[in-house]
Design an enzyme around this catalytic site. Structure first.
Site, PDB file in Angstrom:
ATOM      1  N   ASN A  10      -4.819   7.315   0.829  1.00 17.29           N
ATOM      2  CA  ASN A  10      -5.010   5.995   1.429  1.00 17.29           C
ATOM      3  C   ASN A  10      -3.648   5.401   1.749  1.00 17.29           C
ATOM      4  O   ASN A  10      -2.921   4.969   0.857  1.00 17.29           O
ATOM      5  CB  ASN A  10      -5.773   5.090   0.455  1.00 17.29           C
ATOM      6  CG  ASN A  10      -5.966   3.683   0.999  1.00 17.29           C
ATOM      7  OD1 ASN A  10      -5.795   3.437   2.188  1.00 17.29           O
ATOM      8  ND2 ASN A  10      -6.325   2.754   0.127  1.00 17.29           N
ATOM      9  N   LYS A  12      -3.026   2.707   3.274  1.00 23.40           N
ATOM     10  CA  LYS A  12      -3.079   1.235   3.252  1.00 23.40           C
ATOM     11  C   LYS A  12      -2.410   0.690   4.522  1.00 23.40           C
ATOM     12  O   LYS A  12      -2.524   1.306   5.587  1.00 23.40           O
ATOM     13  CB  LYS A  12      -2.468   0.698   1.961  1.00 23.40           C
ATOM     14  CG  LYS A  12      -3.112   1.341   0.722  1.00 23.40           C
ATOM     15  CD  LYS A  12      -2.733   0.691  -0.557  1.00 23.40           C
ATOM     16  CE  LYS A  12      -3.423   1.400  -1.717  1.00 23.40           C
ATOM     17  NZ  LYS A  12      -3.187   0.734  -2.998  1.00 23.40           N
ATOM     18  N   HIS A  94     -12.829  -0.917  -1.578  1.00 21.21           N
ATOM     19  CA  HIS A  94     -11.518  -0.889  -2.237  1.00 21.21           C
ATOM     20  C   HIS A  94     -11.204  -2.244  -2.852  1.00 21.21           C
ATOM     21  O   HIS A  94     -11.502  -3.289  -2.270  1.00 21.21           O
ATOM     22  CB  HIS A  94     -10.422  -0.496  -1.239  1.00 21.21           C
ATOM     23  CG  HIS A  94      -9.143  -0.093  -1.921  1.00 21.21           C
ATOM     24  ND1 HIS A  94      -8.272  -1.004  -2.451  1.00 21.21           N
ATOM     25  CD2 HIS A  94      -8.619   1.134  -2.193  1.00 21.21           C
ATOM     26  CE1 HIS A  94      -7.255  -0.373  -3.003  1.00 21.21           C
ATOM     27  NE2 HIS A  94      -7.439   0.934  -2.857  1.00 21.21           N
ATOM     28  N   GLU A  96      -8.623  -3.971  -3.126  1.00 18.20           N
ATOM     29  CA  GLU A  96      -7.797  -4.895  -2.346  1.00 18.20           C
ATOM     30  C   GLU A  96      -8.648  -5.679  -1.361  1.00 18.20           C
ATOM     31  O   GLU A  96      -8.354  -6.851  -1.076  1.00 18.20           O
ATOM     32  CB  GLU A  96      -6.690  -4.107  -1.630  1.00 18.20           C
ATOM     33  CG  GLU A  96      -5.619  -3.642  -2.602  1.00 18.20           C
ATOM     34  CD  GLU A  96      -4.839  -2.435  -2.149  1.00 18.20           C
ATOM     35  OE1 GLU A  96      -4.025  -1.949  -2.946  1.00 18.20           O
ATOM     36  OE2 GLU A  96      -5.039  -1.967  -1.008  1.00 18.20           O
ATOM     37  N   GLU A 164     -11.258   3.458  -9.516  1.00 16.35           N
ATOM     38  CA  GLU A 164      -9.893   2.955  -9.454  1.00 16.35           C
ATOM     39  C   GLU A 164      -9.761   1.697 -10.316  1.00 16.35           C
ATOM     40  O   GLU A 164     -10.108   0.601  -9.870  1.00 16.35           O
ATOM     41  CB  GLU A 164      -9.510   2.616  -8.013  1.00 16.35           C
ATOM     42  CG  GLU A 164      -9.459   3.811  -7.073  1.00 16.35           C
ATOM     43  CD  GLU A 164      -8.674   3.484  -5.818  1.00 16.35           C
ATOM     44  OE1 GLU A 164      -7.669   4.146  -5.572  1.00 16.35           O
ATOM     45  OE2 GLU A 164      -9.054   2.551  -5.098  1.00 16.35           O
ATOM     46  N   GLY A 170      -1.054   0.727  -7.915  1.00 17.38           N
ATOM     47  CA  GLY A 170       0.268   0.300  -7.468  1.00 17.38           C
ATOM     48  C   GLY A 170       1.145  -0.311  -8.538  1.00 17.38           C
ATOM     49  O   GLY A 170       2.218  -0.838  -8.246  1.00 17.38           O
ATOM     50  N   SER A 210      -2.279   4.809  -9.343  1.00 15.32           N
ATOM     51  CA  SER A 210      -0.955   5.337  -9.678  1.00 15.32           C
ATOM     52  C   SER A 210      -0.990   6.829 -10.000  1.00 15.32           C
ATOM     53  O   SER A 210      -0.320   7.305 -10.916  1.00 15.32           O
ATOM     54  CB  SER A 210      -0.335   4.536 -10.833  1.00 15.32           C
ATOM     55  OG  SER A 210      -0.127   3.199 -10.448  1.00 15.32           O
TER      56      SER A 210
END
Length: 247
Positions: A10, A12, A94, A96, A164, A170, A210
């Site tokens: 991904n 992003k 996701h 985010e 996730e 991240g 990560s």
């Protein structure tokens, strides 16, 4: 039947024509484990670039899709448009987008159903925040996110579930192999009880948060970890090592 190992990248909101072309060239030239399915998700504007230049055997995913076929939905992209462009996959759910854009479970489920009905494969992302983990609500949160999809979708054959943990995305923090395996096993148990034993056996459950070339091999050894959804590391040469972590 063994589940095929799956690694997604991904990107992003990262990359330029040059940098993404360089990544694609590196992937095309690399010796990749032929037993691993590989899918990359560049920003929308570079989907066609990726599809045009990637060699056969590596697929492309959108990072987002809308739940309507067409119409006055400024800024969105439909399943039909993705299929027309040769894109076979999309992400949904996701964290985010859940956190930054306020996407709720029911909307994510609707987008997932629309994508599946239109013939796309879906990488369905689920996961808990640090506060939820510390309150021992991980399994409750993850299964609630999954149940929203199960209410609208009965066929899970084209869904890859990506667990996730939000606190690991991240941040450099990563769930221990034991923590990740525990959640993956719980998801598989949920699939067996809420969807079907076949879905439990065949659905791939991948880990994201990560993931790096340093931790991927240990994670890949776990019984219920069927691959990875890779964020920042998918932009680096180390992505090859992660793809080959099962080899």
């Amino acid at each position: 039947m063994a589940r095929q190992f799956f690694v997604g990248g991904n990107f992003k909101m990262n990359g330029t024509i040059k940098s993404i072309t360089d990544i694609i060239r590196h992937l095309n030239d690399a010796k990749l484990d032929p037993a691993t399915e590989v899918v990359i998700a560049p920003p929308t504007i570079y989907l066609l670039l990726a599809r045009e230049h990637l060699r056969q055997g590596i697929e492309v995913a959108a990072q987002n899709v809308y739940d309507k076929p067409n119409g006055a939905y400024t800024g969105e992209i439909s399943t039909e448009q993705l299929k027309d462009s040769g894109i076979g996959w999309t992400l949904t759910g996701h964290s985010e987008r859940r956190v930054l854009l306020g996407e709720v479970d029911a909307f994510i489920a609707s987008k997932t159903k629309s994508a599946l009905d239109g013939g796309l494969g879906v990488i369905l992302c689920v996961g808990e925040t640090l506060e939820q983990r510390e309150s021992n609500k991980t399994i409750e949160v993850v299964t609630t996110q999954l149940e929203a999809v199960a209410e609208q979708t009965k066929d899970w054959s084209k869904i890859v579930i990506a667990y996730e943990p939000v606190w690991a995305i991240g941040t450099g923090k990563v769930a221990t192999t034991e923590q990740a395996q525990e959640v993956h096993a719980s998801i598989r148990k949920w699939l067996s009880s809420k969807v079907s034993s076949e879905a439990s056996e065949k659905t791939r459950i991948i880990y994201g948060g990560s993931v790096s070339e340093k931790n991927c091999k240990d994670l890949a050894k776990q019984a219920d970890i069927d691959g990875f959804l890779v964020g920042g590391a998918s932009l680096k040469p180390a992505f090859i090592d992660i793809i080959n972590s099962k080899a």
